[in-house]
Design a protein around this motif. Structure first.
Motif, PDB file in Angstrom:
ATOM      1  N   ALA A  58       1.176  -1.411   0.102  1.00 23.30           N
ATOM      2  CA  ALA A  58      -0.372   0.046   0.117  1.00 23.30           C
ATOM      3  C   ALA A  58       0.516   1.546   0.292  1.00 23.30           C
ATOM      4  O   ALA A  58       0.437   2.282  -0.945  1.00 23.30           O
ATOM      5  CB  ALA A  58      -1.055  -0.020   1.434  1.00 23.30           C
ATOM      6  N   LEU A  59       2.026   1.337   0.926  1.00 22.41           N
ATOM      7  CA  LEU A  59       2.945   2.246   1.012  1.00 22.41           C
ATOM      8  C   LEU A  59       3.432   2.741  -0.760  1.00 22.41           C
ATOM      9  O   LEU A  59       3.465   4.336  -0.727  1.00 22.41           O
ATOM     10  CB  LEU A  59       4.139   1.899   1.768  1.00 22.41           C
ATOM     11  N   THR A  86      11.272   6.577  -3.005  1.00 20.23           N
ATOM     12  CA  THR A  86      10.602   7.425  -3.858  1.00 20.23           C
ATOM     13  C   THR A  86      11.240   7.293  -5.397  1.00 20.23           C
ATOM     14  O   THR A  86      10.092   7.666  -6.348  1.00 20.23           O
ATOM     15  CB  THR A  86      10.423   8.696  -2.943  1.00 20.23           C
ATOM     16  N   VAL A 120       2.087   1.981  -3.526  1.00 19.77           N
ATOM     17  CA  VAL A 120       0.555   2.570  -4.033  1.00 19.77           C
ATOM     18  C   VAL A 120       0.447   4.100  -4.057  1.00 19.77           C
ATOM     19  O   VAL A 120       0.513   4.760  -4.662  1.00 19.77           O
ATOM     20  CB  VAL A 120      -0.206   1.437  -4.663  1.00 19.77           C
ATOM     21  N   ALA A 121       0.328   4.344  -2.875  1.00 18.10           N
ATOM     22  CA  ALA A 121       0.529   5.744  -1.783  1.00 18.10           C
ATOM     23  C   ALA A 121       1.612   7.084  -2.775  1.00 18.10           C
ATOM     24  O   ALA A 121       1.327   7.472  -2.917  1.00 18.10           O
ATOM     25  CB  ALA A 121       0.256   5.393  -0.525  1.00 18.10           C
ATOM     26  N   VAL A 122       2.598   6.061  -2.414  1.00 20.52           N
ATOM     27  CA  VAL A 122       3.704   6.761  -3.305  1.00 20.52           C
ATOM     28  C   VAL A 122       3.374   7.257  -4.623  1.00 20.52           C
ATOM     29  O   VAL A 122       3.666   8.525  -5.150  1.00 20.52           O
ATOM     30  CB  VAL A 122       5.054   6.461  -2.853  1.00 20.52           C
ATOM     31  N   ARG A 123       3.361   5.943  -5.504  1.00 19.25           N
ATOM     32  CA  ARG A 123       2.877   5.995  -6.873  1.00 19.25           C
ATOM     33  C   ARG A 123       1.972   7.656  -7.477  1.00 19.25           C
ATOM     34  O   ARG A 123       1.391   8.000  -8.019  1.00 19.25           O
ATOM     35  CB  ARG A 123       2.735   5.151  -7.400  1.00 19.25           C
ATOM     36  N   LEU A 124       0.703   6.752  -6.141  1.00 28.43           N
ATOM     37  CA  LEU A 124      -0.087   8.350  -6.110  1.00 28.43           C
ATOM     38  C   LEU A 124       0.014   9.826  -6.155  1.00 28.43           C
ATOM     39  O   LEU A 124      -0.157   9.973  -7.076  1.00 28.43           O
ATOM     40  CB  LEU A 124      -1.375   7.251  -5.411  1.00 28.43           C
ATOM     41  N   GLY A 125       0.710   9.622  -5.261  1.00 26.26           N
ATOM     42  CA  GLY A 125       1.730  11.349  -4.765  1.00 26.26           C
ATOM     43  C   GLY A 125       2.393  12.079  -6.617  1.00 26.26           C
ATOM     44  O   GLY A 125       2.003  12.834  -6.731  1.00 26.26           O
ATOM     45  N   THR A 151       7.789  11.874   4.329  1.00 22.63           N
ATOM     46  CA  THR A 151       7.757  10.608   4.960  1.00 22.63           C
ATOM     47  C   THR A 151       8.330  10.704   6.246  1.00 22.63           C
ATOM     48  O   THR A 151       8.135  10.294   7.435  1.00 22.63           O
ATOM     49  CB  THR A 151       7.257   9.961   3.792  1.00 22.63           C
TER      50      THR A 151
END
Length: 97
Positions: free
Chosen positions: A16-17, A83, A19-24, A38
């Motif tokens: 999930a981390l 990242t 995916v969340a980084v990619r969305l950001g 972060t």
């Protein structure tokens, strides 16, 4: 049984981390600034959790400098590299590597 459950939860959270980084990063955010934020949030949370036990056990701040230096360098550098890897290679490839 609990160890297997916690391991599965840790794996899911790590995925999930990524995916969340990619969305950001899709929103045009700067990768280095995101990694700094972060790491800063994690530092504050860790300090808040560790402060009561450090005060209770009488830990002297002069004894903590090696851990502080390692804590600043290692998580900060790894978060920046992670990242950048998500940005350049994608979330699924970076998370597996």
């Amino acid at each position: 049984m609990a160890a297997v459950l916690l391991a599965a939860l840790a794996g899911a959270a790590f995925g999930a981390l990524a995916v969340a980084v990619r969305l950001g990063l899709r929103r045009g955010a700067d990768a280095e600034i995101g990694a700094l934020v972060t790491t800063s949030v994690a530092f504050v949370a860790s300090a808040l959790v560790a402060s009561p036990s450090a005060a209770e056990e009488g830990v002297h701040p002069g004894e903590l400098w090696p851990f502080f230096v390692a804590g600043v360098i290692v998580p900060g550098a790894s978060q920046i590299l992670f990242t950048l890897a998500v940005r350049d290679a994608g979330a699924s490839r970076a998370a597996i590597l």
